[in-house]
Scaffold this active site. Structure first.
Site: not given
Length: 140
Positions: A9-10, A17, A22, A71, A74, A95, A97, A104
């Site tokens: 998502p996103n 964004r 990012y 990735n 969330a 995985e 990120h 964070r």
């Protein structure tokens, strides 16, 4: 040989964004660079904002590809179902990120996925995807 890059998502909003976190490059542009870096690999790309679609895609490719660079956005921190899907397939999943999830918010420090993945790359920006592909080529 096929390797899939799967974004959750996103991540369709990369380049638009939160550029301070990012970056300013879209994933589609980066993916073209990634394909040029690995010309002998059939790189596939899938992105969805929907948990079930990500699970369905992993089920579809999870017994036939060399690896997956995932990735999950969330969903990393919330989805037992996605963790179960990774555990259920034979294809190794790495995985990734873009941001350093450990620098964070505290809720981002836990991943439901990591225990079912061959490794994790966090905080190296888009370069993490390239390193993930290289790892899968070298080790699995």
């Amino acid at each position: 040989m096929q390797i899939s890059i799967v974004n959750g998502p996103n991540l369709n909003l990369l380049g638009v964004r939160e550029k301070s976190i990012y970056g300013a490059q879209s994933f589609e542009t980066y993916f073209e660079e990634l394909k040029k870096a690995f010309p002998s690999v059939d790189l596939q790309y899938f992105q969805s904002n929907h948990e079930g679609e990500l699970i369905d895609y992993l089920h579809k490719i999870g017994f036939s590809q060399k690896g997956v660079v995932l990735n999950a956005g969330a969903f990393t921190h919330t989805s037992v179902a996605l963790a179960d899907a990774i555990a259920a397939i034979e294809t190794p999943v790495l995985e990734v990120h873009i941001s350093n999830i450990y620098a964070r918010e505290a809720f981002r420090h836990h991943s439901y996925l990591t225990k079912n993945c061959v490794g994790i790359i966090s905080g190296l920006g888009l370069t993490g995807y390239k390193l993930g592909v290289q790892y899968l080529l070298d080790n699995k």
